[in-house]
Design a protein around this motif. Structure first.
Motif, PDB file in Angstrom:
ATOM      1  N   GLN B 155       0.833  -1.199   0.000  1.00 49.54           N
ATOM      2  CA  GLN B 155       0.000   0.000   0.000  1.00 49.54           C
ATOM      3  C   GLN B 155       0.869   1.251   0.000  1.00 49.54           C
ATOM      4  O   GLN B 155       0.663   2.183  -0.770  1.00 49.54           O
ATOM      5  N   ALA B 156       1.875   1.231   0.896  1.00 48.67           N
ATOM      6  CA  ALA B 156       2.779   2.377   0.995  1.00 48.67           C
ATOM      7  C   ALA B 156       3.532   2.575  -0.310  1.00 48.67           C
ATOM      8  O   ALA B 156       3.729   3.704  -0.774  1.00 48.67           O
ATOM      9  N   ALA B 157       3.944   1.470  -0.906  1.00 49.14           N
ATOM     10  CA  ALA B 157       4.691   1.550  -2.159  1.00 49.14           C
ATOM     11  C   ALA B 157       3.846   2.200  -3.244  1.00 49.14           C
ATOM     12  O   ALA B 157       4.314   3.067  -3.990  1.00 49.14           O
ATOM     13  N   ARG B 158       2.594   1.790  -3.317  1.00 48.83           N
ATOM     14  CA  ARG B 158       1.730   2.321  -4.375  1.00 48.83           C
ATOM     15  C   ARG B 158       1.440   3.806  -4.132  1.00 48.83           C
ATOM     16  O   ARG B 158       1.404   4.596  -5.087  1.00 48.83           O
ATOM     17  N   ALA B 159       1.272   4.165  -2.867  1.00 51.19           N
ATOM     18  CA  ALA B 159       1.043   5.575  -2.558  1.00 51.19           C
ATOM     19  C   ALA B 159       2.248   6.409  -2.983  1.00 51.19           C
ATOM     20  O   ALA B 159       2.108   7.503  -3.547  1.00 51.19           O
ATOM     21  N   LEU B 160       3.447   5.869  -2.736  1.00 51.54           N
ATOM     22  CA  LEU B 160       4.652   6.607  -3.102  1.00 51.54           C
ATOM     23  C   LEU B 160       4.819   6.714  -4.608  1.00 51.54           C
ATOM     24  O   LEU B 160       5.327   7.713  -5.114  1.00 51.54           O
ATOM     25  N   MET B 161       4.398   5.682  -5.316  1.00 53.36           N
ATOM     26  CA  MET B 161       4.495   5.744  -6.774  1.00 53.36           C
ATOM     27  C   MET B 161       3.683   6.916  -7.310  1.00 53.36           C
ATOM     28  O   MET B 161       4.100   7.612  -8.231  1.00 53.36           O
ATOM     29  N   GLU B 162       2.498   7.146  -6.699  1.00 54.45           N
ATOM     30  CA  GLU B 162       1.697   8.315  -7.077  1.00 54.45           C
ATOM     31  C   GLU B 162       2.516   9.587  -6.861  1.00 54.45           C
ATOM     32  O   GLU B 162       2.550  10.479  -7.691  1.00 54.45           O
ATOM     33  N   LYS B 163       3.169   9.637  -5.696  1.00 54.88           N
ATOM     34  CA  LYS B 163       3.912  10.835  -5.323  1.00 54.88           C
ATOM     35  C   LYS B 163       5.059  11.122  -6.293  1.00 54.88           C
ATOM     36  O   LYS B 163       5.395  12.272  -6.543  1.00 54.88           O
ATOM     37  N   VAL B 164       5.691  10.065  -6.820  1.00 56.94           N
ATOM     38  CA  VAL B 164       6.798  10.311  -7.738  1.00 56.94           C
ATOM     39  C   VAL B 164       6.319  10.387  -9.173  1.00 56.94           C
ATOM     40  O   VAL B 164       7.119  10.430 -10.108  1.00 56.94           O
ATOM     41  N   HIS B 177      13.131  -3.703 -16.703  1.00 60.17           N
ATOM     42  CA  HIS B 177      13.510  -3.540 -18.118  1.00 60.17           C
ATOM     43  C   HIS B 177      12.363  -2.982 -18.940  1.00 60.17           C
ATOM     44  O   HIS B 177      12.555  -2.624 -20.096  1.00 60.17           O
ATOM     45  N   GLU B 178      11.173  -2.910 -18.358  1.00 61.62           N
ATOM     46  CA  GLU B 178      10.034  -2.362 -19.097  1.00 61.62           C
ATOM     47  C   GLU B 178       9.849  -0.871 -18.839  1.00 61.62           C
ATOM     48  O   GLU B 178       8.869  -0.285 -19.281  1.00 61.62           O
ATOM     49  N   LEU B 179      10.791  -0.275 -18.086  1.00 51.11           N
ATOM     50  CA  LEU B 179      10.691   1.146 -17.755  1.00 51.11           C
ATOM     51  C   LEU B 179      11.838   1.924 -18.395  1.00 51.11           C
ATOM     52  O   LEU B 179      12.904   1.379 -18.616  1.00 51.11           O
ATOM     53  N   SER B 180      11.598   3.216 -18.649  1.00 55.84           N
ATOM     54  CA  SER B 180      12.673   4.065 -19.175  1.00 55.84           C
ATOM     55  C   SER B 180      13.596   4.480 -18.038  1.00 55.84           C
ATOM     56  O   SER B 180      13.289   4.268 -16.869  1.00 55.84           O
ATOM     57  N   GLY B 181      14.724   5.069 -18.394  1.00 58.90           N
ATOM     58  CA  GLY B 181      15.688   5.467 -17.376  1.00 58.90           C
ATOM     59  C   GLY B 181      15.099   6.422 -16.350  1.00 58.90           C
ATOM     60  O   GLY B 181      15.297   6.260 -15.150  1.00 58.90           O
ATOM     61  N   GLY B 182      14.346   7.403 -16.810  1.00 54.00           N
ATOM     62  CA  GLY B 182      13.738   8.365 -15.900  1.00 54.00           C
ATOM     63  C   GLY B 182      12.722   7.702 -14.984  1.00 54.00           C
ATOM     64  O   GLY B 182      12.671   7.981 -13.786  1.00 54.00           O
ATOM     65  N   GLN B 183      11.920   6.802 -15.574  1.00 53.45           N
ATOM     66  CA  GLN B 183      10.922   6.098 -14.764  1.00 53.45           C
ATOM     67  C   GLN B 183      11.598   5.238 -13.706  1.00 53.45           C
ATOM     68  O   GLN B 183      11.166   5.189 -12.554  1.00 53.45           O
ATOM     69  N   LYS B 184      12.689   4.576 -14.111  1.00 48.30           N
ATOM     70  CA  LYS B 184      13.399   3.734 -13.146  1.00 48.30           C
ATOM     71  C   LYS B 184      13.946   4.587 -12.008  1.00 48.30           C
ATOM     72  O   LYS B 184      13.909   4.194 -10.847  1.00 48.30           O
ATOM     73  N   GLN B 185      14.464   5.773 -12.351  1.00 49.42           N
ATOM     74  CA  GLN B 185      15.029   6.607 -11.295  1.00 49.42           C
ATOM     75  C   GLN B 185      13.920   7.106 -10.361  1.00 49.42           C
ATOM     76  O   GLN B 185      14.132   7.254  -9.165  1.00 49.42           O
ATOM     77  N   ARG B 186      12.723   7.358 -10.890  1.00 47.95           N
ATOM     78  CA  ARG B 186      11.588   7.715 -10.028  1.00 47.95           C
ATOM     79  C   ARG B 186      11.288   6.576  -9.056  1.00 47.95           C
ATOM     80  O   ARG B 186      11.010   6.800  -7.879  1.00 47.95           O
ATOM     81  N   ILE B 187      11.340   5.341  -9.582  1.00 46.76           N
ATOM     82  CA  ILE B 187      11.115   4.178  -8.712  1.00 46.76           C
ATOM     83  C   ILE B 187      12.188   4.132  -7.623  1.00 46.76           C
ATOM     84  O   ILE B 187      11.904   3.894  -6.443  1.00 46.76           O
ATOM     85  N   ASN B 188      13.447   4.385  -8.024  1.00 47.98           N
ATOM     86  CA  ASN B 188      14.528   4.353  -7.040  1.00 47.98           C
ATOM     87  C   ASN B 188      14.326   5.404  -5.961  1.00 47.98           C
ATOM     88  O   ASN B 188      14.628   5.169  -4.788  1.00 47.98           O
ATOM     89  N   ILE B 189      13.807   6.559  -6.374  1.00 48.24           N
ATOM     90  CA  ILE B 189      13.550   7.610  -5.381  1.00 48.24           C
ATOM     91  C   ILE B 189      12.435   7.163  -4.442  1.00 48.24           C
ATOM     92  O   ILE B 189      12.535   7.290  -3.219  1.00 48.24           O
ATOM     93  N   ALA B 190      11.376   6.568  -5.014  1.00 52.21           N
ATOM     94  CA  ALA B 190      10.291   6.064  -4.182  1.00 52.21           C
ATOM     95  C   ALA B 190      10.796   5.005  -3.217  1.00 52.21           C
ATOM     96  O   ALA B 190      10.415   4.958  -2.052  1.00 52.21           O
ATOM     97  N   ARG B 191      11.677   4.143  -3.713  1.00 51.61           N
ATOM     98  CA  ARG B 191      12.225   3.095  -2.868  1.00 51.61           C
ATOM     99  C   ARG B 191      12.996   3.694  -1.688  1.00 51.61           C
ATOM    100  O   ARG B 191      12.932   3.213  -0.556  1.00 51.61           O
ATOM    101  N   ALA B 192      13.725   4.789  -1.952  1.00 43.72           N
ATOM    102  CA  ALA B 192      14.470   5.423  -0.874  1.00 43.72           C
ATOM    103  C   ALA B 192      13.529   6.080   0.137  1.00 43.72           C
ATOM    104  O   ALA B 192      13.839   6.170   1.317  1.00 43.72           O
ATOM    105  N   LEU B 193      12.365   6.531  -0.337  1.00 42.87           N
ATOM    106  CA  LEU B 193      11.469   7.288   0.542  1.00 42.87           C
ATOM    107  C   LEU B 193      10.532   6.401   1.348  1.00 42.87           C
ATOM    108  O   LEU B 193       9.869   6.872   2.270  1.00 42.87           O
ATOM    109  N   VAL B 194      10.452   5.110   1.000  1.00 38.66           N
ATOM    110  CA  VAL B 194       9.421   4.264   1.599  1.00 38.66           C
ATOM    111  C   VAL B 194       9.617   4.087   3.102  1.00 38.66           C
ATOM    112  O   VAL B 194       8.685   3.833   3.839  1.00 38.66           O
ATOM    113  N   LEU B 195      10.862   4.251   3.563  1.00 35.15           N
ATOM    114  CA  LEU B 195      11.092   4.111   5.004  1.00 35.15           C
ATOM    115  C   LEU B 195      10.901   5.431   5.734  1.00 35.15           C
ATOM    116  O   LEU B 195      11.211   5.550   6.906  1.00 35.15           O
ATOM    117  N   GLU B 196      10.391   6.434   5.028  1.00 36.76           N
ATOM    118  CA  GLU B 196      10.196   7.772   5.582  1.00 36.76           C
ATOM    119  C   GLU B 196      11.465   8.306   6.222  1.00 36.76           C
ATOM    120  O   GLU B 196      11.493   8.626   7.422  1.00 36.76           O
TER     121      GLU B 196
END
Lengths: 300, 373, 268
Positions: B155-164, B177-196
């Motif tokens: 749930q938290a992950a999906r909420a963060l995806m909206e945010k990024v 591999h189905e994402l572009s470089g920018g999209q992947k970096q957005r995911i990486n940012i979300a991953r870093a933020l998930v622990l608040e």
């Protein structure tokens, strides 16, 4: 920063991209295999061979241990003996069906056990690195000093004959190469940033290996171990052929080949039959392994 | 991107945070004498034959809510510094104080807890995502590690995806591999933020992206900083980007800090000859301002065996005898918003022929009040 | 006591240590079965096995390199698939079974080649350049060459295909070189890799010829090993395995060194 600016900066959740059907790695492999008819066919044959070994008691026309001095070394199609009889008058077809049980077990089980042990050791060596890696890999290197057949013969020779010792020696033979494959794959994955990122979340070593490493190294390990099955079957029957594996009167393809060898001047065709069983099984396993390799070779 | 546009420094420093322990004035992060030497082993006995001085006694502070830019040439120890801050590699010596608590010390903050509060985004957006895992699981993993249920983490992950800025229904179940470089970096940012976390270290996080995508991601980072009340350590070799995002800038050379100070001061009036050379090496938008000669010649010296005294002296046009004999220290008493520089020319009576002149005309302001606000 | 004479009363580790110490001075002990020095039996057998393995690897290389190159030029075509199929069969055939089949065909049915042994009855020395002697080599060499044929064919095929994919081949074509000249370049680039695999196969055959030598009663190390296992002749067993392992490791090492010498990119 004002609320208005924040709203402007808020990215809209709509990167342009059509909804794709998302397939996981293993689903992709399955999808690719489904259209590889060669591999499917040989896989089907492999399953047939395994099933006929499992249901040998139902399929075998005769008792594989029942010998008869009158019916020794009869040709193909003699009376009810569809594939003739051996040097003790036992039905060859029944013995080949029953022989599959031992030969296949000796081919598959050691590879399976070696995959678990060697794979685990390799993953640990590759992930932990340093001294642990050195210790594990140097021990494995010692076994690399011997070609596989020689090593199997040497270990079986030291342990003595018998099915169990034969399987034990095969397992020991296959652990080092599997360990090396697992170690190489793991140390490649270990240096990727996503493992570093997982560590940065505070995950334990065990969790990282289970969640992040295993999924990425299982493919290469399985490809390699599937290619070993046919090698294992060949070496196992080779051991029995030398009298180091299965002991008479158990039916086993390699052992049958050995005992029938004395009769090549009397019934040459019959003497070659158990070898055909080994050959067909080994080819099928090899081709299935090749198919698996190309199906798993997905760049993702 | 001119000087006036760089936003007012420390705009969100005063924001209150329930997690705050040390008070507003307590710096978020204090690094003292961080040091990491990598041994090079060789020979048959695998003995250490040399040491790479990747990070050699680095001290600085990161204030709450600010963005500290870290610049320097490749190989100067920027990435090692990031990994030291995260304790991904243990430092040889030095200490790290997170919001008033010593990290990995007795009675201090445990590394595992510190990692909830400080996260990192890596440069390579591709290799920093598990290729065998749907990206939403990659984001959720951090929370699962810290004991959240699969459901809650997802749930938290999906909420963060909206945010990024990524639709979780569209992108969540996909593989990297189905994402572009920018999209992947957005995911990486979300991953870093998930622990608040409170601090995010961005290690060349936008360097590998296309210029247009880079701008989008930079805007996203700015937006997230306000939403989640974050403090950034922004590591990059791109001086323009650092100028755009940073409140203060730290300049590294061969594992050492050579200059630190507010972004406007450093860009307008660099003190250290190395900083000046770096800034001069930027390309100008104006074709008349062509740079015909490289301001910096040659590669940095080998970090295995750095020059004695000032490490920059081999490439410095002002180098004198004193630079070879004595290592210039970085003044530590300039205050959090001060402008400090490790160069003999800025120390009165240091023995350098230009020292007094410089010291006279440019007095380093040491009170935070003087910084623009 | 016999036990004492052979030192069997001591712990195994001590026995092994004593044995290793003696080996370093060139003393492999006495064969329990024949009472003769192990060295004497071992080195005669070794020469015979080297002859067999070298012959098999050279035969395999001459055939496999040609068909492998052929397949590498035609990747994906039916002829390529046929060659790959042959290669799979080559590595899948149990060579001890092939040995029996060959004996059945050429010795039993056609009666043109001898089934077992080494040289005609009563001959003292073996001279491979004499037909009477040479025909004893044919069947064992065919049998042993089968696995190397499969492996060398595969290696050649992929090496050639890889070289053909490189840009320099395109450049050569663009320069207007004849296909035959280009082939020369391709072969030159693919050869080191193939030769390395060939060397490795030689090492494998040296240690893995036990089954085939047993069937053909070829008096090499494999045959010696089998005899030693059956008679539990420990000194012979230990000595043979040690020597074979040393040869295997040395072969691999030499190949590694040669490869780095030929291709400096492999040096780290």
């Amino acid at each position: 920063m004002s609320d208005a600016t924040v709203n402007n900066l808020q990215p809209k959740a709509s990167e342009v991209a059509p909804a794709l059907k998302v397939r996981s790695y293993w689903q992709t492999v399955g999808y690719r295999l489904r259209y590889d008819y060669m591999t499917l066919f040989f896989g089907f044959v492999v399953i047939l061979i395994i099933l006929s070994a499992i249901f040998a008691p139902l399929l075998a026309p005769m008792d594989p241990y029942q010998s008869s001095m009158l019916n020794r070394l009869k040709p193909i199609g003699y009376k009810d003996f569809i594939l003739g009889t051996d040097e003790l008058g036992r039905d060859i077809l029944s013995r080949i069906l029953y022989g599959g049980r031992i030969s296949l077990t000796m081919g598959i089980l050691p590879v399976f056990i070696a995959t678990v042990i060697g794979g685990l050791l390799g993953i640990i060596a590759g992930f932990v690195g340093g001294r642990t890696n050195m210790t594990i890999m140097r021990i494995m290197d010692v076994f690399y000093a011997f070609p596989s057949i020689l090593l199997a013969v040497a270990i079986s020779g030291a342990l003595g004959g018998g099915i169990f010792n034969g399987m034990m020696s095969l397992t020991l033979v296959f652990i080092p190469p599997l360990c090396r494959v697992a170690e190489t794959a793991t140390s490649q994955v270990r240096n990727l940033d996503f493992v570093e990122a997982a560590r940065a979340t505070g995950a334990s070593t065990f969790s990282i290996i289970r969640v992040h490493i295993l999924g990425n190294v299982l493919g290469p390990i399985l490809i390699y171990s599937s290619s070993l099955v046919s090698v294992s079957i060949l070496i196992a029957s080779g051991l029995s052929f030398l009298g180091l594996g299965v002991t008479p009167p158990e039916p086993d393809w390699g052992l049958m080949l050995n005992t029938l060898r004395q009769a090549i001047y009397i019934q040459p065709v019959i003497c070659a039959l158990p070898g055909v069983a080994i050959l067909v099984t080994s080819i099928c396993f090899n081709l299935v392994s090749d198919g698996l390799r190309s199906a798993m070779d997905v760049r993702m | 991107m001119d000087m006036t546009e760089t936003k007012s420094a420390l705009s969100s420093v005063s924001a209150d945070d329930a997690r705050d322990r040390g008070g507003k004035a307590q710096p978020m992060l204090i690094a003292r004498g961080l040091q990491k030497h990598f041994p090079i082993t060789g020979g048959i006995l695998n003995r250490t034959v040399a040491r790479i001085r990747a990070v050699d006694g680095v001290s600085f502070t990161v204030m709450k809510g600010e963005t500290l830019g870290v610049v320097g040439e490749s190989g100067c120890g920027k990435s090692t510094l990031a990994r030291l801050l995260m304790h991904l590699i243990p430092p040889d010596s030095g200490e790290l104080i997170f919001d008033g608590e010593a990290v990995a010390a007795k009675d201090g903050l445990e590394v595992r807890d510190m990692r909830r509060l400080m996260q990192m985004v890596f440069q390579d957006s591709y290799s920093s995502l598990n290729p065998r895992m749907p990206v939403e699981d990659s984001i959720a993993y951090g929370q699962i590690v810290h004991g959240a249920s699969n459901e809650a983490a997802k749930q938290a992950a999906r909420a963060l995806m909206e945010k990024v800025g990524l639709d979780p229904n569209l992108f969540g179940p996909r593989y990297p591999h189905e994402l572009s470089g920018g999209q992947k970096q957005r995911i990486n940012i979300a991953r870093a933020l998930v622990l608040e976390p409170r601090v995010v270290i961005l290690d060349e996080a936008v360097s590998a992206l296309d210029k247009s995508v880079e701008a989008q991601v930079l805007n996203l980072l700015r937006y997230l900083k306000d939403v989640f009340n974050l403090t950034y350590v922004f590591i990059s070799h791109d001086l323009n980007v650092v100028q755009y995002v940073s409140d203060r800038v730290l300049v590294m050379y061969l594992g050492e800090v050579v200059e630190i100070g507010p972004v406007d001061k450093i860009y307008a009036n660099p003190k250290h000859p190395y900083t000046a050379a770096l800034l001069a090496s930027r390309l100008s938008m104006n074709p008349d301002d062509r740079v015909n000669e490289p301001p910096l010649i040659g590669d940095p010296p080998n970090p295995i065996n750095p020059p004695s005294g000032c490490r920059f002296r081999t490439r410095c046009e002002f180098a004198e005898k004193i630079c070879e004999i004595e290592t210039p220290a970085l003044p530590q008493d300039v205050g959090p918003m001060g402008h400090a520089c490790a160069c003999h020319m800025f120390v009165a009576k240091s023995g350098h022929s230009k020292s007094i002149m410089h010291a006279a005309e440019d007095v380093t302001p040491s009170s935070p009040a003087e910084s623009p606000s | 006591m016999v036990k004492k004479a052979y030192g069997f009363d001591k712990p195994i580790a001590v026995q092994y240590g004593i044995w290793l110490g003696k080996v370093l001075t060139g003393d492999f002990g006495m064969s329990i079965a024949t009472g003769r020095p192990v060295t004497e039996e071992l080195f005669r057998a070794l020469a015979n096995t080297v002859m067999l393995s070298a012959g098999a690897v050279i035969a395999a290389f001459s055939l496999a390199f040609v068909i492998g190159t052929f397949a590498g030029y035609r990747v994906g075509t039916p002829s390529d698939r046929a060659v790959t199929g042959i290669a799979v069969i080559g590595v899948s055939i149990p060579n001890y079974w092939l040995a029996i089949v060959l004996v059945i065909i050429f010795a039993v049915e056609l009666n043109v080649l001898p089934a077992t042994g080494m040289g005609p009855r009563g001959s003292e020395t073996f001279n491979p350049f004499q037909w009477d002697h040479f025909k004893y080599l044919i069947l064992p060499i065919i049998t042993l060459s089968l696995i190397p044929i499969g492996i060398i064919t595969r290696t050649t095929r992929s090496a050639v295909a890889e070289v053909l994919n490189q840009d320099f081949v395109e450049t050569l074509r663009a320069k207007g070189l004849m296909e035959a000249e280009i082939l020369l370049h391709v072969v030159k680039n693919a050869l080191p890799q193939v030769l390395a695999v060939m060397g490795l196969q030689f090492g494998y055959l040296m240690g893995g010829s036990i089954l085939v030598e047993t069937i053909f009663t070829w008096p090499g190390t494999g045959f010696l090993l089998n005899k030693a296992i059956l008679t539990r002749d420990l000194p012979v067993l230990q000595g043979t395995i040690l020597i074979l392992a040393i040869i295997f490791v040395t072969t691999n090492l030499v190949i590694d060194l040669l490869q780095t010498a030929v291709d400096p990119r492999l040096k780290r």
